[in-house]
Design an enzyme around this catalytic site. Structure first.
Site: not given
Ligand code: 13P
Length: 256
Positions: A10, A12, A96, A98, A168, A174, A213
């Protein structure tokens, strides 16, 4: 029963044309087909055309990061499932954290997006996960199973036969703090048992991947767990060596 392992990147809201090209070239040079997991790259939608061209005839497939519920219409700024298909997507991330936290998506909307994705032949990667506060209060199972059950109620268990679930934990995204393999496994198992209570065959085939992460160092221990079938990778998917290493750790199939 075997489940093909899946590693999804992803990206993002990262990348630009030149960076994307360099990253893809490095990935294609470093990844080997033998014993590889299924690998999906989910770039920002404006770069789907670039990736569609660059990934043609490669082992990497494409996914969207989001979609809208309708196929077309006066929805300024939105992108539909048929549009994602038009640019070669096979998968799309829905729900997701976010999107849920920053853009106000609730389970009702996430369920509609799940349905819209499947209607166009896309495989939804349904994200679920508890907040830090919920984990501290001991509400992880309740929070995650509520998210799963609400979608199940809307789409029916058979729809999970062509879907992926991504666990997740919001606090691990993150932050550099990963759920331990044991913590992740416990939630993955809980999700599989919840689906199994509706349909055991669907549950045993369902790929449940972990995100939060994931990096080159923890991938191996995570994938060793019986109910972890791959990863949804954010930050580390932008670093070729890291992502290649994660894919190498997570190759092949898992016997259910
Ligand atoms: P990170 O791997 O940066 O923690 O992000 C995870 C994520 O949100 C994948 O969709």
């Amino acid at each position: 029963m075997e489940r093909r392992l899946l590693v999804a990147a992803n990206w993002k809201m990262h990348g630009q044309k030149l960076q994307n090209e360099m990253l893809l070239q490095a990935l294609l040079a470093g990844l080997v087909k033998e014993n590889a997991p299924e690998i999906v790259i989910c770039p920002p939608s404006i770069y789907l055309a670039q990736l569609q061209a660059e990934l043609k005839n490669t082992m990497l497939s494409l996914g969207g990061q989001n979609l809208f519920t309708e196929e077309k219409g006066a929805y300024t700024g939105e992108i539909s499932a048929p549009m994602l298909v038009d640019f070669g997507c096979r998968y799309v991330i829905v729900g997701h954290s976010e999107r849920r936290c920053l853009f106000g998506e609730d389970d009702e909307l996430v369920g509609k997006k799940f349905v819209a994705a499947q209607k166009s032949g896309l495989i939804p990667i349904l994200c679920v996960g508890e907040s830090m506060e919920q984990r501290y209060k001991g509400l992880t199972d309740e929070a995650v199973s509520t998210q799963v059950e609400r979608i199940l109620k809307k789409v029916g268990v058979k729809a999970f036969g062509s879907a992926v679930v991504a666990y997740e934990p919001v606090w691990a995204i993150g932050t550099g703090i990963t759920a331990t393999p044991e913590e992740a496994q416990a939630v993955h198992k809980m999700i599989r048992v919840a689906i199994s209570s509706h349909d055991a065959a669907v549950a045993s085939k369902l790929r449940i991947i972990y995100g939060g992460s994931v990096n080159a160092f923890n991938a191996w221990d995570l994938i060793a767990k019986s109910d972890i079938d791959g990863a949804l990778v954010g930050g580390a998917s932008l670093v070729a060596d890291q992502f290649i290493s994660i894919c190498r750790s997570m190759g092949g199939n898992k016997n259910a």
